[in-house]
Design a protein around this motif. Structure first.
Motif, short mmCIF file in Angstrom:
data_model
loop_
_atom_site.label_atom_id
_atom_site.label_comp_id
_atom_site.label_asym_id
_atom_site.label_seq_id
_atom_site.Cartn_x
_atom_site.Cartn_y
_atom_site.Cartn_z
N ASP A 182 -7.89 -6.47 5.15
CA ASP A 182 -8.21 -5.60 4.03
C ASP A 182 -9.60 -5.95 3.53
OD1 ASP A 182 -6.57 -3.74 1.88
OD2 ASP A 182 -8.29 -4.80 1.02
N SER A 192 -4.46 -2.05 -10.27
CA SER A 192 -4.89 -2.25 -8.88
C SER A 192 -5.27 -3.70 -8.63
CB SER A 192 -6.05 -1.32 -8.49
OG SER A 192 -7.30 -1.90 -8.79
N CYS A 193 -5.82 -3.95 -7.44
CA CYS A 193 -6.19 -5.33 -7.09
C CYS A 193 -7.46 -5.76 -7.80
CB CYS A 193 -6.36 -5.48 -5.59
SG CYS A 193 -7.76 -4.55 -4.92
N ARG A 226 -10.29 10.17 -1.67
CA ARG A 226 -9.41 9.00 -1.61
C ARG A 226 -8.24 9.13 -2.60
NH1 ARG A 226 -9.71 3.39 -0.05
NH2 ARG A 226 -8.59 2.06 -1.51
N HIS A 258 0.81 -1.21 0.00
CA HIS A 258 0.00 0.00 0.00
C HIS A 258 0.85 1.27 0.00
CE1 HIS A 258 -3.38 -2.58 0.76
NE2 HIS A 258 -4.19 -1.55 0.84
N VAL A 274 0.27 -6.34 -5.28
CA VAL A 274 -0.83 -6.06 -4.35
C VAL A 274 -1.28 -7.38 -3.73
CG1 VAL A 274 -3.10 -5.02 -4.11
CG2 VAL A 274 -1.52 -4.13 -5.82
N CYS A 275 -1.50 -7.36 -2.43
CA CYS A 275 -1.79 -8.58 -1.68
C CYS A 275 -2.83 -9.48 -2.37
CB CYS A 275 -2.24 -8.23 -0.25
SG CYS A 275 -3.56 -7.00 -0.14
N HIS A 276 -3.91 -8.91 -2.83
CA HIS A 276 -5.00 -9.76 -3.34
C HIS A 276 -4.63 -10.46 -4.65
CE1 HIS A 276 -6.97 -7.82 -0.16
NE2 HIS A 276 -7.05 -6.66 -0.76
N CYS A 312 -4.66 4.18 -6.17
CA CYS A 312 -5.91 3.68 -5.57
C CYS A 312 -6.06 4.16 -4.14
CB CYS A 312 -5.97 2.16 -5.64
SG CYS A 312 -7.46 1.49 -4.92
N ILE A 313 -4.93 4.27 -3.43
CA ILE A 313 -5.00 4.71 -2.03
C ILE A 313 -4.38 6.10 -1.87
CG2 ILE A 313 -2.91 3.44 -1.33
CD1 ILE A 313 -5.00 2.80 1.20
N HIS A 319 -10.82 -5.88 0.70
CA HIS A 319 -10.89 -6.60 -0.58
C HIS A 319 -10.29 -7.99 -0.53
CE1 HIS A 319 -11.75 -2.42 -1.72
NE2 HIS A 319 -12.67 -3.05 -2.41
N CYS A 340 -0.45 -0.54 -4.67
CA CYS A 340 -1.77 0.10 -4.67
C CYS A 340 -1.73 1.48 -5.33
CB CYS A 340 -2.29 0.22 -3.24
SG CYS A 340 -2.50 -1.39 -2.47
N ASN A 349 -11.62 -0.03 -7.54
CA ASN A 349 -12.89 -0.38 -6.92
C ASN A 349 -13.53 0.74 -6.10
OD1 ASN A 349 -11.22 -0.45 -4.65
ND2 ASN A 349 -10.88 -2.66 -4.87
FE1 F3S Z 1 -4.72 -1.65 -2.72
FE2 F3S Z 1 -6.69 -0.30 -3.73
FE3 F3S Z 1 -6.79 -2.87 -3.68
S1 F3S Z 1 -5.59 0.21 -1.90
S2 F3S Z 1 -5.62 -3.52 -1.92
S3 F3S Z 1 -5.35 -1.65 -4.83
S4 F3S Z 1 -8.42 -1.50 -3.13
#
Ligand code: F3S
Length: 666
Positions: free
Chosen positions: A151, A329-330, A417, A97, A131-133, A393-394, A153, A390, A411
């Motif tokens: 998280d 992104s994820c 944000r 992140h 990204v983790c997911h 996205c963050i 997601h 991320c 998402n």
């Molecule tokens: Fe990261 Fe955005 Fe997904 S912050 S975990 S890419 S929702």
């Protein structure tokens, strides 16, 4: 297990509550006769207590647990429990992140997490690995397992036919310690898919945007969504993961697809075919609700600012100029989708007024795109390539300019944000995004006159796990590295029997955890420094909140009044931990989102619900409220009389704590 206290009474109570549940209520006669849906099947195979019945408490054995760098604190919490090794079959920490390194703070946090994971026997996915997911889906997700992560997601892995749920960091710390997870069994909603997507223009993103349009950001609250029907077989595993990823935007506990030949194909391509097994609901399984969607009737959709459920067909808003486009992104980072985007961009030039940013979700996908020339095609078109993380996205870099229009294949589009409060953030599929980047305006990809190829997922992915550090056998000499940015956890005082506090803030419906505890490049590096990060609580809503709260901290503290769906959005536990530090005693709202509700409980803030909307309307910011007999009522009626001393009347509020949550609270 040590009951050493951390966060005052809260942490010990939490661990104690989990122990009592798992040992006292051993497998009771809580099973269910008759055909089972897929959720029930997996739950039953993991049930170590409670009942398999909607609304009843159930305790589940956990297979896999994850935290990422926003919730690196879970390691501080785990440490306070007093174990020297994780007790769950598979634990992993990701750094994905907060990757900017403008000073020592983020790198200090990263090395803290890496050495803590190493010390306690967890895997560690290094910054840059993805990204983790996306990484979890590729390398660790497996049908039939139960997986929790810090998280919202985390349900992305539900596309694999597993239960994957987002929770707070303290819950994860308890699960690192081997505790089962207990909660009230959600309803199970069946979404029956028929037909086939009109590819290439209509994508999985359009499926979930359409569902969001139908059900809203509250439509999944208290529910697990189980996909079934003949349309399922037509969706690839990565398409399913996009859909389950954004089930979080519905407020759903999680979403799940069956495990079938598509699942096997993906696992085989990841060199993990032996982890595959077929999984589906029994014929005749029951659901609390059924919704049907014909995939062949869908069209390209877009979510308008600033909520992922403000969804309309793209054609209805076409023509608006676009300043920024973000892809990746994820949510939408499969190789097939990224390669499709690259092929659309190849030989074309990004509009001169558009900044196109691409953050592939994993190093695996990124490497494959680099090898096959796609990255060069993207760069040649004018795209700015970001690392696998991320990123925008963050709000970590790439904030849009004031009032600018940003369209993202992500998402979330909550206000602020992106890093820019008045930026107009839209959400659309990567294909729609690529068309908009080239045309410089919002446009349905069917109308853009750009060739869109059909790129399938490959039969073999590029496998290289060298950025996933495995736990060592001998960990005795490993030292956890703590830079100056790693501060001890604050201690929570015990819950008061009489809460006499000021209504410091009254907010409306759908307040997000982003609004409570902003993210972004300024704030995120402070995540392990609670006194500092607390200065930013509610700053986009009321700049004076933190200072006013601190002034009241030793004078009874404060209360926040919220509307419907308070605390929706990310699982950010700082949205509870920082208010706790500021002396917030209770949140009274029409309704509180699930993960935030449990984070409030974990950090000792009493979550209360209005009994009537009239009472919400009447209470005003600044009112002095008194709630008496709190301890007795938490464990008893869960009904509380609130005296509004300022306005001179009394109203009733309720809490909805299960037995374990009651034990954590008092
Ligand atoms: Fe990261 Fe955005 Fe997904 S912050 S975990 S890419 S929702």
């Amino acid at each position: 297990l040590s009951r050493r206290s951390f966060l005052g009474t809260t942490g010990a109570a939490m661990v104690g509550a989990a122990v009592s549940m798992s040992s006292v209520e051993a497998l009771a006669a809580g099973g269910k006769q008759g055909p089972l849906n897929l959720v029930e099947k997996i739950f039953e195979a993991h049930r170590v207590g409670g009942e398999l019945k909607t609304g009843k408490m159930i305790a589940l054995k956990v297979d896999q647990v994850m935290n990422h760098d926003i919730n690196g604190m879970a390691w501080l919490e785990f440490e306070a429990i007093g174990l020297d090794t994780v007790k769950v079959p598979f634990a992993i920490s990701f750094v994905d992140h907060n990757m900017l390194q403008t000073d020592y703070m983020n790198p200090d946090d990263h090395i803290f997490m890496q050495t803590a994971a190493a010390k306690f026997g967890a895997h560690f996915s290094r910054p840059g690995n993805g990204v983790c997911h996306q990484v979890h889906l590729e390398r660790f997700a497996a049908p039939g397992k139960i997986y929790f992560g810090t998280d919202s997601h985390t349900p992305t892995a539900g596309g694999m036919g597993m239960i994957a749920i987002g929770v707070g960091g303290l819950d994860v710390a308890a699960m690192f310690a081997g505790m089962p997870f207990e909660f009230n069994m959600p309803k199970v909603v069946q979404i029956k898919l028929t037909g086939n997507l009109q590819r290439p223009y209509v994508t999985a993103m359009d499926v979930i945007l359409t569902i969001l349009q139908k059900l809203s950001v509250k439509g999944g609250v208290g529910k697990i969504i189980e996909y079934s029907g003949p349309g399922v077989a037509n969706l690839t595993l990565t398409e399913r993961a996009t859909i389950t990823n954004m089930g979080a935007e519905l407020g759903a506990t999680t979403s799940i697809f069956p495990s079938d030949e598509q699942t096997r194909k993906f696992l085989k391509a990841q060199g993990r075919e032996k982890e595959w097994k077929a999984l589906a609901a029994d014929p005749g399984a029951q659901y609390d609700q059924t919704i049907e969607i014909d995939l062949s009737k869908l069209e390209p959709m877009i979510a308008l600012p600033w909520s992922p459920d403000k969804v309309v067909p793209i054609r209805t808003v076409a023509g608006k100029k676009v300043n920024q486009v973000c892809i990746g992104s994820c949510t939408n980072s499969s190789y097939g989708m990224m390669k499709t985007v690259a092929t659309m961009l190849k030989g074309n030039t990004v509009d001169e007024m558009v900044s196109l940013l691409i953050n592939p979700g994993s190093r695996q996908v990124y490497s494959m795109l680099a090898k096959d020339g796609s990255v060069a095609d993207m760069i040649q078109s004018g795209a700015r390539m970001l690392e696998s993380g991320c990123g925008p996205c963050i709000g970590m870099g790439a904030a849009p300019g004031s009032g600018q229009v940003s369209v993202r294949s992500y998402n979330r589009n909550f206000k602020g944000r992106s890093g820019t409060k008045d930026a107009q953030v839209y959400l659309a599929s990567p294909i729609s995004c690529a068309a908009m980047a080239l045309k410089g305006e919002i446009i349905d990809p069917r109308d853009a006159g750009i060739k869109v190829p059909m790129v399938a997922e490959p039969a073999q992915y590029l496998i290289n796990d060298s950025m996933i550090v495995k736990p060592k056998k001998d960990r005795s000499k490993i030292k956890i590295v703590r830079g100056p940015n790693i501060k001890p956890l604050p201690v929570k005082e015990a819950l008061r029997d009489t809460i006499a506090a000021t209504t410091l803030l009254k907010v409306g419906d759908n307040i997000t955890t982003d609004a409570i505890m902003p993210s972004g490049a300024k704030v995120l590096p402070l995540r392990m420094n609670i006194p500092k990060i607390s200065e930013h609580v509610f700053e986009s809503v009321d700049k004076t909140f933190a200072s006013r709260a601190m002034a009241l901290k030793d004078k009874g503290g404060s209360i926040i009044v919220g509307g419907d769906n308070y605390g929706q959005g990310s699982s950010r536990e700082h949205a509870a931990l920082a208010p706790m530090y500021l002396g917030v005693q209770a949140v009274i709202a029409k309704n509180i989102a699930r993960i935030h509700n449990s984070n409030l409980i974990n950090f000792g803030i009493l979550p209360l619900m209005f009994k009537s909307d009239e009472d919400y309307k009447r209470v005003a910011q600044g009112d002095e409220l008194v709630i008496r007999n709190v301890i007795k009522n938490v464990k008893g009626s869960q009904t509380y009389e609130v005296e509004n001393k300022t306005q001179g009347y009394t109203f009733t509020v309720v809490s909805k704590l299960n037995v374990r949550e009651q034990e954590i609270m008092v």
